[in-house]
Design a protein around this motif. Sequence first.
Motif, PDB file in Angstrom:
ATOM      1  N   PRO A 104       0.847  -1.177  -0.168  1.00 19.00           N
ATOM      2  CA  PRO A 104       0.012   0.030  -0.025  1.00 19.00           C
ATOM      3  C   PRO A 104       0.646   1.381  -0.201  1.00 19.00           C
ATOM      4  CG  PRO A 104      -0.865  -1.584   1.555  1.00 19.00           C
ATOM      5  CD  PRO A 104       0.548  -2.096   0.984  1.00 19.00           C
ATOM      6  N   CYS A 105       0.358   2.207  -0.729  1.00 17.07           N
ATOM      7  CA  CYS A 105       1.196   3.423  -0.648  1.00 17.07           C
ATOM      8  C   CYS A 105       0.490   4.477   0.209  1.00 17.07           C
ATOM      9  CB  CYS A 105       1.017   4.235  -2.300  1.00 17.07           C
ATOM     10  SG  CYS A 105       1.749   5.837  -2.628  1.00 17.07           S
ATOM     11  N   LEU A 106       1.200   4.603   1.323  1.00 13.88           N
ATOM     12  CA  LEU A 106       0.696   5.346   2.322  1.00 13.88           C
ATOM     13  C   LEU A 106       1.621   6.577   2.896  1.00 13.88           C
ATOM     14  CD1 LEU A 106      -0.399   2.328   4.623  1.00 13.88           C
ATOM     15  CD2 LEU A 106      -2.059   3.648   3.245  1.00 13.88           C
ATOM     16  N   PRO A 107       0.885   7.689   3.694  1.00 14.92           N
ATOM     17  CA  PRO A 107       1.981   8.462   3.796  1.00 14.92           C
ATOM     18  C   PRO A 107       2.887   8.257   5.017  1.00 14.92           C
ATOM     19  CG  PRO A 107      -0.613   9.006   4.491  1.00 14.92           C
ATOM     20  CD  PRO A 107      -0.430   7.896   3.566  1.00 14.92           C
ATOM     21  N   SER A 108       2.336   7.083   5.783  1.00 12.29           N
ATOM     22  CA  SER A 108       3.033   6.523   6.935  1.00 12.29           C
ATOM     23  C   SER A 108       4.296   5.516   6.246  1.00 12.29           C
ATOM     24  CB  SER A 108       2.156   5.544   7.720  1.00 12.29           C
ATOM     25  OG  SER A 108       1.518   4.731   7.049  1.00 12.29           O
ATOM     26  N   GLY A 109       4.504   5.646   4.874  1.00 16.15           N
ATOM     27  CA  GLY A 109       5.291   4.520   4.549  1.00 16.15           C
ATOM     28  C   GLY A 109       6.755   5.050   4.347  1.00 16.15           C
ATOM     29  N   VAL A 110       7.825   4.351   3.920  1.00 11.95           N
ATOM     30  CA  VAL A 110       9.169   4.620   3.874  1.00 11.95           C
ATOM     31  C   VAL A 110       9.526   4.892   2.262  1.00 11.95           C
ATOM     32  CG1 VAL A 110      11.507   3.969   3.871  1.00 11.95           C
ATOM     33  CG2 VAL A 110       9.666   3.203   5.833  1.00 11.95           C
ATOM     34  N   PHE A 111      10.095   6.328   1.902  1.00 11.40           N
ATOM     35  CA  PHE A 111      10.324   6.557   0.877  1.00 11.40           C
ATOM     36  C   PHE A 111      11.817   6.811   0.476  1.00 11.40           C
ATOM     37  CE2 PHE A 111       6.094   7.502  -0.939  1.00 11.40           C
ATOM     38  CZ  PHE A 111       5.371   7.334   0.544  1.00 11.40           C
ATOM     39  N   TYR A 112      12.364   6.390  -0.780  1.00 16.57           N
ATOM     40  CA  TYR A 112      13.620   6.690  -1.074  1.00 16.57           C
ATOM     41  C   TYR A 112      13.975   7.958  -1.619  1.00 16.57           C
ATOM     42  CZ  TYR A 112      17.924   5.098  -2.818  1.00 16.57           C
ATOM     43  OH  TYR A 112      19.344   5.055  -3.117  1.00 16.57           O
ATOM     44  N   TYR A 113      13.404   8.545  -2.378  1.00 10.28           N
ATOM     45  CA  TYR A 113      13.633  10.073  -3.011  1.00 10.28           C
ATOM     46  C   TYR A 113      12.810  10.804  -2.222  1.00 10.28           C
ATOM     47  CZ  TYR A 113      15.411   6.905  -6.986  1.00 10.28           C
ATOM     48  OH  TYR A 113      16.096   5.818  -7.560  1.00 10.28           O
ATOM     49  N   TRP A 114      13.842  12.105  -2.220  1.00 12.54           N
ATOM     50  CA  TRP A 114      13.197  13.338  -1.231  1.00 12.54           C
ATOM     51  C   TRP A 114      13.495  14.693  -2.094  1.00 12.54           C
ATOM     52  CZ3 TRP A 114      10.047  12.921   2.689  1.00 12.54           C
ATOM     53  CH2 TRP A 114      10.068  11.520   3.406  1.00 12.54           C
ATOM     54  N   GLY A 115      12.611  15.722  -2.027  1.00 11.56           N
ATOM     55  CA  GLY A 115      12.935  16.869  -2.630  1.00 11.56           C
ATOM     56  C   GLY A 115      13.684  17.752  -1.684  1.00 11.56           C
ATOM     57  N   GLN A 116      13.889  19.055  -1.641  1.00 11.63           N
ATOM     58  CA  GLN A 116      14.575  19.963  -0.945  1.00 11.63           C
ATOM     59  C   GLN A 116      13.521  20.711   0.133  1.00 11.63           C
ATOM     60  OE1 GLN A 116      17.930  20.415  -0.414  1.00 11.63           O
ATOM     61  NE2 GLN A 116      17.791  18.513  -1.635  1.00 11.63           N
ATOM     62  N   GLY A 117      12.187  20.617  -0.394  1.00  9.18           N
ATOM     63  CA  GLY A 117      11.347  21.191   0.408  1.00  9.18           C
ATOM     64  C   GLY A 117      10.906  22.654   0.027  1.00  9.18           C
ATOM     65  N   THR A 118       9.549  22.856   0.378  1.00 10.04           N
ATOM     66  CA  THR A 118       9.043  24.276   0.131  1.00 10.04           C
ATOM     67  C   THR A 118       8.247  24.656   1.392  1.00 10.04           C
ATOM     68  OG1 THR A 118       7.736  25.773  -1.317  1.00 10.04           O
ATOM     69  CG2 THR A 118       6.929  23.658  -0.754  1.00 10.04           C
ATOM     70  N   GLN A 119       8.688  25.782   2.151  1.00  8.65           N
ATOM     71  CA  GLN A 119       8.179  26.298   3.235  1.00  8.65           C
ATOM     72  C   GLN A 119       6.760  26.937   3.235  1.00  8.65           C
ATOM     73  OE1 GLN A 119       9.716  26.292   6.376  1.00  8.65           O
ATOM     74  NE2 GLN A 119       7.670  26.960   7.254  1.00  8.65           N
ATOM     75  N   VAL A 120       5.755  26.592   4.019  1.00  9.12           N
ATOM     76  CA  VAL A 120       4.463  27.003   4.123  1.00  9.12           C
ATOM     77  C   VAL A 120       4.454  27.698   5.797  1.00  9.12           C
ATOM     78  CG1 VAL A 120       2.095  26.206   4.501  1.00  9.12           C
ATOM     79  CG2 VAL A 120       3.612  25.309   2.689  1.00  9.12           C
ATOM     80  N   THR A 121       3.970  28.892   5.525  1.00 12.36           N
ATOM     81  CA  THR A 121       3.657  29.470   6.821  1.00 12.36           C
ATOM     82  C   THR A 121       2.289  30.062   6.876  1.00 12.36           C
ATOM     83  OG1 THR A 121       6.162  30.293   7.065  1.00 12.36           O
ATOM     84  CG2 THR A 121       4.611  31.410   8.621  1.00 12.36           C
ATOM     85  N   VAL A 122       1.555  29.647   8.061  1.00 16.31           N
ATOM     86  CA  VAL A 122       0.078  30.215   8.349  1.00 16.31           C
ATOM     87  C   VAL A 122       0.241  30.925   9.517  1.00 16.31           C
ATOM     88  CG1 VAL A 122      -2.169  29.270   8.275  1.00 16.31           C
ATOM     89  CG2 VAL A 122      -0.577  28.201   7.186  1.00 16.31           C
ATOM     90  N   SER A 123      -0.484  32.113   9.339  1.00 18.37           N
ATOM     91  CA  SER A 123      -0.437  33.120  10.375  1.00 18.37           C
ATOM     92  C   SER A 123      -1.937  33.126  10.793  1.00 18.37           C
ATOM     93  CB  SER A 123       0.098  34.442  10.032  1.00 18.37           C
ATOM     94  OG  SER A 123      -0.787  34.887   8.949  1.00 18.37           O
ATOM     95  N   SER A 124      -1.959  33.507  12.089  1.00 18.28           N
ATOM     96  CA  SER A 124      -3.573  33.667  12.772  1.00 18.28           C
ATOM     97  C   SER A 124      -3.900  34.967  12.559  1.00 18.28           C
ATOM     98  CB  SER A 124      -3.528  33.151  14.231  1.00 18.28           C
ATOM     99  OG  SER A 124      -2.299  33.869  15.008  1.00 18.28           O
TER     100      SER A 124
END
Length: 124
Positions: A104-124
Amino acid sequence: QVQLMESGGGSVQAGGSLRLSCRPAKLSLGTFCMAWFRQAPGEERKGVAAIDTNGRTNYADAVRGRFTISRDIAENVLYLEMNSLEPVDSAMYYCAADWSNGLPCLPSGVFYYWGQGTQVTVSS
């Protein structure tokens, strides 16, 4: 060399929306289990959503009903549509990929390839 390139992060107010994109290089979305993860400062990285080779999706409880993972096979782009954003959604968001091996392809799984990331900031 496989690369995953995220974009679309930014700063929004609570209740707002953002759409993240992930463009792989040397990797075809349709043949991999793809996922989005996030990591807030001082916390461990956590899976948010995943999509398998058949387009079936799975979500972490924290985002189900607010976030939508999708893909454009023709353009080879992975998306994460985020609505009703809350300050707790603030984090670095990462795109991840792993070979589809019948599990099963799950967000709890183990992944091999990764990106560098993009920042998300949510203000109240």
